[in-house]
Design a protein around this motif. Structure first.
Motif, short mmCIF file in Angstrom:
data_model
loop_
_atom_site.label_atom_id
_atom_site.label_comp_id
_atom_site.label_asym_id
_atom_site.label_seq_id
_atom_site.Cartn_x
_atom_site.Cartn_y
_atom_site.Cartn_z
N PHE A 62 0.85 -1.18 0.00
CA PHE A 62 0.00 0.00 0.00
C PHE A 62 0.89 1.23 0.00
O PHE A 62 1.79 1.36 0.84
N THR A 63 0.63 2.14 -0.92
CA THR A 63 1.36 3.40 -0.98
C THR A 63 0.60 4.34 -1.89
O THR A 63 -0.14 3.90 -2.78
N GLN A 64 0.79 5.63 -1.69
CA GLN A 64 0.18 6.62 -2.58
C GLN A 64 0.94 6.71 -3.91
O GLN A 64 0.38 7.20 -4.89
N ASN A 383 6.64 10.93 -2.23
CA ASN A 383 6.92 12.07 -3.12
C ASN A 383 7.77 13.13 -2.42
O ASN A 383 8.16 14.12 -3.04
N GLU A 384 8.07 12.92 -1.14
CA GLU A 384 8.93 13.86 -0.42
C GLU A 384 10.35 13.33 -0.26
O GLU A 384 11.15 13.88 0.50
N ASP A 388 16.59 7.88 -4.35
CA ASP A 388 17.56 7.32 -3.40
C ASP A 388 17.08 7.48 -1.96
O ASP A 388 17.86 7.29 -1.02
N LEU A 389 15.82 7.88 -1.78
CA LEU A 389 15.19 8.06 -0.47
C LEU A 389 15.81 9.22 0.32
O LEU A 389 15.76 9.25 1.55
N GLU A 390 16.35 10.19 -0.40
CA GLU A 390 16.88 11.40 0.22
C GLU A 390 15.78 12.45 0.32
O GLU A 390 14.96 12.61 -0.59
N ASP A 405 5.82 6.12 4.16
CA ASP A 405 4.43 5.69 4.00
C ASP A 405 4.33 4.56 2.99
O ASP A 405 3.80 4.71 1.88
N VAL A 406 4.86 3.42 3.39
CA VAL A 406 4.78 2.17 2.62
C VAL A 406 4.52 1.06 3.63
O VAL A 406 5.24 0.95 4.62
#
Length: 435
Positions: A62-64, A383-384, A388-390, A405-406
């Motif tokens: 689940f994720t946006q 989206n924030e 690279d998850l930075e 949010d996953v």
């Protein structure tokens, strides 16, 4: 000079990030609020640690922002997980696609991770709660603070976990750190958790297990459905299909809009980062205890049973369809007495009993708390962060694990996300490149 990387949180994603960053030349410090690393890992998979799944599918998450998640999972997938763990000494086996350590001990997973952390000379600081983070300090470094001490790093990875199982250290403090940096915190609710129901009849059937199909009904439509072994409890329902549906139900309960897969729900106080949730009352759940039967086939079966009427009591007549406790409950719900003769019973009420077997409507009023949840839904939206998850707001700060949010279904998907996100954040924070 080595790149100084600080990692806040010594759980699954934090240890993976530490190992990856250290392997790529970073000087790593790993902070953990507990007295030892990886406490939550010990309780995963009922103590056996379901560390991944061969069926790595977006439908299990689940994720946006599914496209962003897909890109992450493609860069560190199930095969990468197997390769990583076998490379640090763990023998991995598959059971119907579910990955476990061959010894079936979660402690072994934690041990090999701890050994690798030690071998790579990661500086581990336990019993240290990080409560503050600030960017733009001296020489452009990032400062983290806790217990009156300050530490400076070139890059920081926040891998503090969510709010599920706070007894293991996941107390939600990571959301406060993210909010300090200006990030949105999507409303956080328990997921993979038991559900509480309004009906007072559950005590009579507590302990009953049954294969069933569960359907979540909202505003006249089915919004989610799962099948599996249902466990009835004195307060409501549990079991794998309930866990799979719990996050959807909790979002429906906390907002009129609901959050079903990719829809956003609720709001955020931009000053404090706290959730603003509205109570939605209750959610209807429909249970089919005979999911293998087509309706026409079931109706023929019910009609054919009329030959059994004779001198049987109502209880005797309905024996052999479902668990006896359930049948007695349905008989009473229909307004029949178990001891009355079936030949003298009201036909409409008999049909009601048959109907309950296929469509028992119950009303969910809430779930068990975060203390009982395996994971939580919500957190920093994808989206924030970059690929690279930075952080898109504060360069040099990365996120990993449940803080984002996953969330996944049961079956190793949440740990796969921990390994994946920890790896991606670790390699990017170290300025390394994937081999």
């Amino acid at each position: 000079m080595s790149n100084l990387v600080g990692i806040v949180g010594g759980g699954a994603s934090g240890m993976m990030a530490a190992i990856t960053a250290a392997r790529h030349g970073a000087e790593v410090t790993l902070f953990e609020g507990n007295e030892r690393l990886g406490k939550k890992i010990l309780s995963t998979g009922n103590g056996k640690c379901n560390l991944g799944n061969e069926k790595l599918d977006l439908d299990e998450y689940f994720t946006q922002y599914p496209d962003r998640l897909k890109h992450c999972l493609e860069r560190f997938d199930t095969e990468d997980t197997i390769t990583f763990f076998q490379g640090i000494g763990l023998l991995v086996k598959s059971r119907n696609g579910y990955l476990y350590p061959a010894c079936e001990q979660a402690a072994a997973v934690l041990d090999v991770l701890r050994y690798e952390v030690a071998e790579l000379n990661v500086h581990v600081i336990t019993g240290k709660k990080i409560t503050g983070i600030e960017a733009g300090g001296k020489k452009g470094r990032i400062r983290v603070t806790g217990d009156g001490e300050a530490f400076w790093f070139d890059r920081v990875i926040l891998a503090c976990g969510g709010r599920a199982a706070p007894q293991t250290g996941s107390d939600g403090s990571g959301y406060e750190l993210a909010a300090q940096l200006g990030h949105t915190i999507n409303p956080v609710v328990p997921a993979l958790v038991q559900l509480k129901c309004r009906e007072d009849s559950f005590k009579a059937v507590s302990g009953v297990r049954s294969d069933a199909r569960l359907s979540v009904q909202w505003k006249g439509r089915c919004v989610a459905q799962e099948r599996g072994e249902l466990l009835l409890t004195d307060y409501g329902i549990s079991g794998i299909p309930v866990f799979q549906l719990s996050r959807t139900v909790n979002y429906l309960l906390t907002s009129e809009e609901g959050l079903i897969r990719k829809e956003k729900v609720g709001g955020r106080d931009s000053a404090s980062g706290k959730n603003k949730l509205r109570t939605g009352g209750e959610v209807e759940m429909v249970i089919d205890f005979l999911p293998d039967y087509a309706q026409e086939e079931y109706e023929r079966f019910c009609a054919g049973r009329s030959l059994l009427q004779g001198r049987r009591t109502v209880e005797e007549f309905f024996t052999g369809i479902l668990n006896k406790k359930l049948m007695i409950l349905f008989i009473k719900m229909a307004g029949l007495r178990p001891s009355e003769r079936i030949g003298e019973a009201d036909k409409g009420k008999i049909d009601q009993v048959y109907g309950f077997c296929r469509r028992w409507q119950i009303h969910v009023t809430g779930s068990n708390s975060f203390d009982h949840a395996q994971v939580c839904a919500g957190g920093v939206p994808l989206n924030e962060v970059t690929d690279d998850l930075e952080s898109v707001y504060v360069p040099g700060v990365f996120f990993a694990g449940e803080l984002l949010d996953v969330d996944g279904k049961c079956g190793g998907y949440n740990l796969q996300w921990a390994w994946c996100s920890g790896y991606l954040a670790g390699i990017a924070a170290s300025n390394g490149k994937r081999a």
